[in-house]
Scaffold this motif. Sequence first.
Motif, PDB file in Angstrom:
ATOM      1  N   CYS A 181      18.154 -11.344  40.601  1.00 16.24           N
ATOM      2  CA  CYS A 181      17.972  -9.896  40.497  1.00 16.24           C
ATOM      3  C   CYS A 181      19.208  -9.174  41.039  1.00 16.24           C
ATOM      4  O   CYS A 181      19.729  -8.250  40.402  1.00 16.24           O
ATOM      5  CB  CYS A 181      16.716  -9.468  41.253  1.00 16.24           C
ATOM      6  SG  CYS A 181      16.452  -7.678  41.302  1.00 16.24           S
ATOM      7  N   CYS A 182      19.682  -9.594  42.187  1.00 16.89           N
ATOM      8  CA  CYS A 182      20.882  -8.983  42.783  1.00 16.89           C
ATOM      9  C   CYS A 182      22.097  -9.153  41.874  1.00 16.89           C
ATOM     10  O   CYS A 182      22.884  -8.221  41.706  1.00 16.89           O
ATOM     11  CB  CYS A 182      21.156  -9.588  44.156  1.00 16.89           C
ATOM     12  SG  CYS A 182      19.917  -9.149  45.390  1.00 16.89           S
ATOM     13  N   GLU A 183      22.231 -10.335  41.281  1.00 17.57           N
ATOM     14  CA  GLU A 183      23.342 -10.579  40.347  1.00 17.57           C
ATOM     15  C   GLU A 183      23.251  -9.647  39.142  1.00 17.57           C
ATOM     16  O   GLU A 183      24.255  -9.073  38.712  1.00 17.57           O
ATOM     17  CB  GLU A 183      23.321 -12.026  39.849  1.00 17.57           C
ATOM     18  CG  GLU A 183      23.766 -13.056  40.840  1.00 17.57           C
ATOM     19  CD  GLU A 183      23.685 -14.462  40.261  1.00 17.57           C
ATOM     20  OE1 GLU A 183      24.018 -14.641  39.064  1.00 17.57           O
ATOM     21  OE2 GLU A 183      23.262 -15.369  40.994  1.00 17.57           O
ATOM     22  N   LEU A 184      22.045  -9.511  38.586  1.00 12.96           N
ATOM     23  CA  LEU A 184      21.851  -8.659  37.415  1.00 12.96           C
ATOM     24  C   LEU A 184      22.140  -7.192  37.742  1.00 12.96           C
ATOM     25  O   LEU A 184      22.742  -6.477  36.940  1.00 12.96           O
ATOM     26  CB  LEU A 184      20.434  -8.819  36.869  1.00 12.96           C
ATOM     27  CG  LEU A 184      20.104 -10.182  36.265  1.00 12.96           C
ATOM     28  CD1 LEU A 184      18.606 -10.333  36.063  1.00 12.96           C
ATOM     29  CD2 LEU A 184      20.856 -10.400  34.956  1.00 12.96           C
ATOM     30  N   LYS A 185      21.735  -6.746  38.914  1.00 12.45           N
ATOM     31  CA  LYS A 185      21.965  -5.357  39.315  1.00 12.45           C
ATOM     32  C   LYS A 185      23.441  -5.107  39.627  1.00 12.45           C
ATOM     33  O   LYS A 185      23.917  -3.979  39.512  1.00 12.45           O
ATOM     34  CB  LYS A 185      21.090  -4.990  40.518  1.00 12.45           C
ATOM     35  CG  LYS A 185      19.612  -4.867  40.162  1.00 12.45           C
ATOM     36  CD  LYS A 185      19.385  -3.769  39.157  1.00 12.45           C
ATOM     37  CE  LYS A 185      17.934  -3.537  38.837  1.00 12.45           C
ATOM     38  NZ  LYS A 185      17.747  -2.472  37.832  1.00 12.45           N
ATOM     39  N   ALA A 186      24.182  -6.148  40.011  1.00 10.91           N
ATOM     40  CA  ALA A 186      25.613  -6.005  40.307  1.00 10.91           C
ATOM     41  C   ALA A 186      26.487  -6.079  39.055  1.00 10.91           C
ATOM     42  O   ALA A 186      27.642  -5.671  39.079  1.00 10.91           O
ATOM     43  CB  ALA A 186      26.044  -7.083  41.303  1.00 10.91           C
ATOM     44  N   ASN A 187      25.934  -6.587  37.951  1.00 11.11           N
ATOM     45  CA  ASN A 187      26.667  -6.735  36.700  1.00 11.11           C
ATOM     46  C   ASN A 187      26.574  -5.433  35.903  1.00 11.11           C
ATOM     47  O   ASN A 187      25.477  -4.951  35.617  1.00 11.11           O
ATOM     48  CB  ASN A 187      26.062  -7.904  35.902  1.00 11.11           C
ATOM     49  CG  ASN A 187      26.779  -8.174  34.609  1.00 11.11           C
ATOM     50  OD1 ASN A 187      27.342  -7.282  33.973  1.00 11.11           O
ATOM     51  ND2 ASN A 187      26.744  -9.419  34.186  1.00 11.11           N
ATOM     52  N   LYS A 188      27.710  -4.865  35.513  1.00 13.72           N
ATOM     53  CA  LYS A 188      27.698  -3.573  34.812  1.00 13.72           C
ATOM     54  C   LYS A 188      26.926  -3.631  33.494  1.00 13.72           C
ATOM     55  O   LYS A 188      26.370  -2.630  33.064  1.00 13.72           O
ATOM     56  CB  LYS A 188      29.119  -3.062  34.590  1.00 13.72           C
ATOM     57  CG  LYS A 188      29.942  -3.890  33.655  1.00 13.72           C
ATOM     58  CD  LYS A 188      31.330  -3.315  33.440  1.00 13.72           C
ATOM     59  CE  LYS A 188      32.075  -4.266  32.527  1.00 13.72           C
ATOM     60  NZ  LYS A 188      33.114  -3.676  31.790  1.00 13.72           N
ATOM     61  N   GLU A 189      26.853  -4.797  32.862  1.00 13.04           N
ATOM     62  CA  GLU A 189      26.142  -4.921  31.586  1.00 13.04           C
ATOM     63  C   GLU A 189      24.624  -4.900  31.760  1.00 13.04           C
ATOM     64  O   GLU A 189      23.906  -4.539  30.833  1.00 13.04           O
ATOM     65  CB  GLU A 189      26.556  -6.202  30.867  1.00 13.04           C
ATOM     66  CG  GLU A 189      27.995  -6.191  30.394  1.00 13.04           C
ATOM     67  CD  GLU A 189      28.396  -7.481  29.710  1.00 13.04           C
ATOM     68  OE1 GLU A 189      27.504  -8.228  29.247  1.00 13.04           O
ATOM     69  OE2 GLU A 189      29.599  -7.743  29.643  1.00 13.04           O
TER      70      GLU A 189
END
Length: 119
Positions: A65-73
Motif C-alpha cells: 500500500c505504501c509503495e502504491l501511494k508513493a508511486n505517481k502512477e
Amino acid sequence: MTKRICVLEDNDDIIEIIGFILEEEHYEVKYFKNIQDFKKGANAFRANLFLLDVMLPDGNGLDLCCELKANKETSNMPIVMMSANFSDAEMRSRCNAEDYINKPFDIDDFVSRVDAQIH
C-alpha cells in the motif's frame, strides 16, 4: 462502463466469497495471490480500486500500500485494506489507504465500503 477491482488475497475461501460478492455487484475482478504476481499484472488490468490483504505469503500488504501511494502512477488509486490480524488503528498508522475492512466482514458493510471508494 464496468468498474474493475484488483484483489490481492491468498486465501482461496475468501477469494471465492469476495468474488461472488463483487461479481454480483457487476464489478470486473482480477485476483492475485501474492505480491509478486500483483506487481506483474495489476497495471495491465487498469483497475479502479485495489483491495489488498495484509498478511501474504511473500510480504505485507501494508508495505505494498505504501509503495502504491508513493508511486505517481498509482498514488491516487483508491486502496481498501483487509485484515483479520490488524486493527483499523494499526493499519491506519502504517498505510494511507482510503478504507480498512476487518475480517470476518459483514457482506453489506463490505459492499458499501467498496462502492463508496469506486463510485
